[in-house]
Design an enzyme around this catalytic site. Structure first.
Site, PDB file in Angstrom:
ATOM      1  N   LEU A 125       0.844  -1.197   0.000  1.00 45.61           N
ATOM      2  CA  LEU A 125       0.000   0.000   0.000  1.00 45.61           C
ATOM      3  C   LEU A 125       0.886   1.255   0.000  1.00 45.61           C
ATOM      4  CD1 LEU A 125      -2.856   1.275   0.294  1.00 45.61           C
ATOM      5  CD2 LEU A 125      -2.628   1.037   2.769  1.00 45.61           C
ATOM      6  N   THR A 126       1.755   1.370   0.982  1.00 49.65           N
ATOM      7  CA  THR A 126       2.599   2.563   1.138  1.00 49.65           C
ATOM      8  C   THR A 126       3.504   2.786  -0.070  1.00 49.65           C
ATOM      9  OG1 THR A 126       2.638   2.129   3.511  1.00 49.65           O
ATOM     10  CG2 THR A 126       4.308   3.652   2.674  1.00 49.65           C
ATOM     11  N   ASN A 129       6.051   8.440  -1.526  1.00 51.54           N
ATOM     12  CA  ASN A 129       5.423   9.735  -1.232  1.00 51.54           C
ATOM     13  C   ASN A 129       3.973   9.618  -0.790  1.00 51.54           C
ATOM     14  OD1 ASN A 129       7.698  11.430  -1.802  1.00 51.54           O
ATOM     15  ND2 ASN A 129       7.432  10.834  -3.937  1.00 51.54           N
ATOM     16  N   GLY A 131       2.311   7.867   2.463  1.00 53.04           N
ATOM     17  CA  GLY A 131       2.313   7.077   3.694  1.00 53.04           C
ATOM     18  C   GLY A 131       0.987   7.280   4.409  1.00 53.04           C
ATOM     19  N   THR A 158       6.720  -5.245   4.008  1.00 49.11           N
ATOM     20  CA  THR A 158       7.068  -6.367   4.894  1.00 49.11           C
ATOM     21  C   THR A 158       6.920  -7.665   4.104  1.00 49.11           C
ATOM     22  OG1 THR A 158       6.293  -5.159   6.819  1.00 49.11           O
ATOM     23  CG2 THR A 158       6.434  -7.554   7.061  1.00 49.11           C
ATOM     24  N   GLY A 340      18.852  -0.371  34.427  1.00 51.62           N
ATOM     25  CA  GLY A 340      19.996   0.549  34.498  1.00 51.62           C
ATOM     26  C   GLY A 340      20.888   0.381  33.271  1.00 51.62           C
ATOM     27  N   GLU A 364       1.188   0.226  10.006  1.00 50.88           N
ATOM     28  CA  GLU A 364      -0.274   0.034   9.945  1.00 50.88           C
ATOM     29  C   GLU A 364      -0.998   1.283  10.471  1.00 50.88           C
ATOM     30  OE1 GLU A 364      -1.784  -3.810  10.251  1.00 50.88           O
ATOM     31  OE2 GLU A 364       0.143  -4.731   9.775  1.00 50.88           O
ATOM     32  N   SER A 367       0.521   6.640  15.183  1.00 43.72           N
ATOM     33  CA  SER A 367      -0.390   7.012  16.286  1.00 43.72           C
ATOM     34  C   SER A 367      -1.238   8.215  15.880  1.00 43.72           C
ATOM     35  CB  SER A 367       0.415   7.332  17.541  1.00 43.72           C
ATOM     36  OG  SER A 367       0.934   6.129  18.070  1.00 43.72           O
TER      37      SER A 367
HETATM   38  C1  LIG Z   1       9.143  -1.770   9.473  1.00 46.25           C
HETATM   39  C2  LIG Z   1       8.018  -1.246   8.629  1.00 46.25           C
HETATM   40  C3  LIG Z   1       7.212  -2.139   7.951  1.00 46.25           C
HETATM   41  C4  LIG Z   1       6.158  -1.683   7.148  1.00 46.25           C
HETATM   42  N1  LIG Z   1       5.415  -2.586   6.432  1.00 46.25           N
HETATM   43  C5  LIG Z   1       4.511  -2.135   5.516  1.00 46.25           C
HETATM   44  C6  LIG Z   1       3.833  -3.045   4.645  1.00 46.25           C
HETATM   45  O1  LIG Z   1       3.999  -4.258   4.732  1.00 46.25           O
HETATM   46  N2  LIG Z   1       2.995  -2.531   3.711  1.00 46.25           N
HETATM   47  C7  LIG Z   1       2.755  -1.191   3.599  1.00 46.25           C
HETATM   48  O2  LIG Z   1       1.973  -0.797   2.723  1.00 46.25           O
HETATM   49  N3  LIG Z   1       3.382  -0.295   4.411  1.00 46.25           N
HETATM   50  C8  LIG Z   1       4.247  -0.738   5.358  1.00 46.25           C
HETATM   51  N4  LIG Z   1       4.917   0.160   6.193  1.00 46.25           N
HETATM   52  C9  LIG Z   1       4.674   1.580   6.007  1.00 46.25           C
HETATM   53  C10 LIG Z   1       3.951   2.249   7.171  1.00 46.25           C
HETATM   54  O3  LIG Z   1       2.602   1.868   7.202  1.00 46.25           O
HETATM   55  C11 LIG Z   1       4.163   3.762   6.996  1.00 46.25           C
HETATM   56  O4  LIG Z   1       5.525   4.020   7.320  1.00 46.25           O
HETATM   57  C12 LIG Z   1       3.248   4.590   7.874  1.00 46.25           C
HETATM   58  O5  LIG Z   1       1.915   4.475   7.442  1.00 46.25           O
HETATM   59  C13 LIG Z   1       3.648   6.071   7.889  1.00 46.25           C
HETATM   60  O6  LIG Z   1       3.888   6.564   6.621  1.00 46.25           O
HETATM   61  P1  LIG Z   1       5.252   7.384   6.312  1.00 46.25           P
HETATM   62  O7  LIG Z   1       6.371   6.524   6.795  1.00 46.25           O
HETATM   63  O8  LIG Z   1       5.246   7.793   4.896  1.00 46.25           O
HETATM   64  O9  LIG Z   1       5.173   8.644   7.259  1.00 46.25           O
HETATM   65  P2  LIG Z   1       4.459  10.047   6.915  1.00 46.25           P
HETATM   66  O10 LIG Z   1       3.065   9.816   6.457  1.00 46.25           O
HETATM   67  O11 LIG Z   1       5.355  10.844   6.049  1.00 46.25           O
HETATM   68  O12 LIG Z   1       4.392  10.716   8.344  1.00 46.25           O
HETATM   69  C14 LIG Z   1       5.488  11.380   8.966  1.00 46.25           C
HETATM   70  C15 LIG Z   1       4.979  11.957  10.294  1.00 46.25           C
HETATM   71  O13 LIG Z   1       3.966  12.934  10.039  1.00 46.25           O
HETATM   72  C16 LIG Z   1       2.777  12.583  10.741  1.00 46.25           C
HETATM   73  N5  LIG Z   1       1.621  13.001   9.953  1.00 46.25           N
HETATM   74  C17 LIG Z   1       1.375  12.755   8.636  1.00 46.25           C
HETATM   75  N6  LIG Z   1       0.222  13.307   8.268  1.00 46.25           N
HETATM   76  C18 LIG Z   1      -0.300  13.910   9.376  1.00 46.25           C
HETATM   77  C19 LIG Z   1      -1.476  14.652   9.666  1.00 46.25           C
HETATM   78  N7  LIG Z   1      -2.421  14.866   8.718  1.00 46.25           N
HETATM   79  N8  LIG Z   1      -1.685  15.118  10.910  1.00 46.25           N
HETATM   80  C20 LIG Z   1      -0.770  14.883  11.879  1.00 46.25           C
HETATM   81  N9  LIG Z   1       0.379  14.193  11.683  1.00 46.25           N
HETATM   82  C21 LIG Z   1       0.603  13.708  10.452  1.00 46.25           C
HETATM   83  C22 LIG Z   1       2.856  11.069  10.906  1.00 46.25           C
HETATM   84  O14 LIG Z   1       2.012  10.604  11.945  1.00 46.25           O
HETATM   85  C23 LIG Z   1       4.331  10.895  11.181  1.00 46.25           C
HETATM   86  O15 LIG Z   1       4.585  11.182  12.531  1.00 46.25           O
HETATM   87  C24 LIG Z   1       5.919  -0.290   7.041  1.00 46.25           C
HETATM   88  C25 LIG Z   1       6.726   0.612   7.755  1.00 46.25           C
HETATM   89  C26 LIG Z   1       7.759   0.150   8.534  1.00 46.25           C
HETATM   90  C27 LIG Z   1       8.604   1.144   9.270  1.00 46.25           C
END
Ligand SMILES: Cc1cc2nc3c(=O)[nH]c(=O)nc-3n(C[C@H](O)[C@H](O)[C@H](O)COP(=O)(O)OP(=O)(O)OC[C@H]3O[C@@H](n4cnc5c(N)ncnc54)[C@H](O)[C@@H]3O)c2cc1C
Length: 381
Positions: A125-126, A129, A131, A158, A340, A364, A367
């Site tokens: 899914l991700t 650009n 997330g 994953t 510690g 997924e 927070s």
């Molecule tokens: C180890 C690992 C395994 C993963 N496995 C998968 C997988 O199998 N399949 C898959 O599709 N994805 C997977 N992911 C992707 C994961 O779901 C995304 O990393 C996650 O959804 C966040 O997207 P981003 O990393 O682009 O962060 P961003 O969306 O760029 O966010 C960066 C920060 O901005 C905050 N933010 C963004 N928008 C807002 C808003 N509107 N209001 C407030 N705060 C905001 C976020 O909460 C975060 O703190 C994986 C990620 C990791 C690290």
């Protein structure tokens, strides 16, 4: 709501705890160092049915309820969080997407091998650009005769290097975007045009295999579309509700393991002529840790139970994931503090739990994304 575990739940939980204690926990440190899982443990788990936990028996699955499945997953997470997330993505995201939304033809073609662990699933899914802002997906699926041509790149996949099946979300109608313009496809790995990148170097859950996956003019039969054209966003959201309950239980597993280590260390470690467990400051830390874990467990069981009853669990699964992942990070931090300086050393498992916990607040849905889901549901009610 009755949270009493059934005979089946307890039996499965016990079997998973036994596997975790005998085969997983003793090797978890080594696998973490090696940043991967040996084939033999995958084979062993396949033999026990762990790759078809939620699938119907007719496809070779164990057909577990959400509650029973997650009882088992918590046990695995307590032993090795990376192994658990590998199974969680396969079972609750990939198998579920095909089983809940796929055609009979797709189910019969792919689910038996997925249930047997011969084909592992990855959920794409991700994008680099897109997330949290899933609506900005760019991977395209353009209809050409009876096929769709897929182009795009998926990030942080994953099981990327283990997968035989990619569940891919792509844009079929750019005008409509997330509102009816996304579709979901089952794409076998041997389809020409798929490139799997190098394994990502991660902070934690190192035994899970995370990679970038690119699709260049990948031709997929229209029959491999999961659900109707345009239903991709809806499928992604519903399926992620499953996954979020799973991450809540993963968080509980890591947190519980950290609490157990903290309790036993505090009884052994002596300072000022007595075990540190004798100090009220340490006792109160343990009490807060245990209370939060139990509160999280109630939220996680509520979401799993409601899902088994067929309810919409968008709010409840996000609440469970938010609270349990925050609790997990709180608990591992306190567990390191109780150890510690030794908690900062690889010699003690809390160092690994601390690293593994961090991602539970990110994948997924972060927070912040859970807060968005919860508040939007509240304002709708
Ligand atoms: C180890 C690992 C395994 C993963 N496995 C998968 C997988 O199998 N399949 C898959 O599709 N994805 C997977 N992911 C992707 C994961 O779901 C995304 O990393 C996650 O959804 C966040 O997207 P981003 O990393 O682009 O962060 P961003 O969306 O760029 O966010 C960066 C920060 O901005 C905050 N933010 C963004 N928008 C807002 C808003 N509107 N209001 C407030 N705060 C905001 C976020 O909460 C975060 O703190 C994986 C990620 C990791 C690290």
């Amino acid at each position: 709501m009755d949270f009493k575990l059934s005979e089946d739940d307890l039996m499965l939980q016990e079997t998973a705890a036994d596997l975790a204690a005998k085969r997983i926990k003793p090797n978890a440190e080594k696998w973490d160092e090696e940043e991967g899982l040996p084939q033999e443990i995958l084979d062993e788990m396949a033999e026990l049915g762990y790759f078809g936990m939620l699938l119907p028996e007719e496809y070779g699955g164990l057909e577990l309820t959400t509650v029973t499945y997650n009882c088992a997953m918590e046990e695995l997470a307590a032993a090795c969080a990376g192994l658990m997330v590998m199974l969680s993505v396969h079972n609750s995201l990939c198998c579920e997407a095909i089983n809940r939304f796929g055609s009979d033809e797709l189910k019969q073609k792919y689910l038996p091998d997925m249930a047997a662990g011969k084909t592992i699933g990855a959920y794409c899914l991700t994008e680099p650009n897109a997330g949290t802002d899933v609506a900005s997906l760019k991977t395209s699926a353009v209809k050409k005769g009876d096929n769709y041509i897929i182009n795009g790149t998926k990030a942080f996949v994953t099981n990327g290097g283990l997968a035989g099946m990619f569940i891919v979300f792509a844009v079929t109608d750019p005008e409509k975007g997330a509102k009816g313009g996304f579709s979901c496809f089952a794409i076998p790995k041997d389809t020409p045009g798929i490139t799997v990148g190098a394994k990502e170097k991660k902070m934690g859950v190192k035994t899970s295999d995370t990679r970038e996956v690119s699709f260049a003019d990948v031709e997929v039969p229209a029959a491999n579309m999961i659900g109707e054209e345009g239903s991709g966003f809806k499928i992604a959201v519903i399926i992620l509700n499953n996954g979020r309950i799973g991450i809540a239980f993963q968080s509980l597993g890591i947190a519980r393991a950290a609490l157990e280590e903290a309790i036993s260390y505090s009884k052994e470690r002596k300072q000022f002529g007595q075990p540190i467990a004798g100090f009220q400051a340490i006792q109160f830390k343990l009490a807060h840790m245990a209370t939060k874990i139990d509160a999280g467990r109630l939220l996680a069981f509520r979401a799993a139970t409601m899902k088994d009853e067929g309810a919409n669990v968008a709010k409840e699964s996000s609440m469970a994931k938010l609270f349990c992942s925050q609790t997990c990070n709180y608990v591992v931090n306190e567990a390191v503090q109780i150890h510690g300086g030794y908690g900062y050393m690889k010699e003690y498992p809390v160092e690994r739990y601390f690293r593994d916990a961090r991602v539970t607040e990110i994948y997924e849905g972060t927070s912040e994304a859970q807060l968005m889901v919860i508040s939007s549901q509240l304002l709708k009610e």
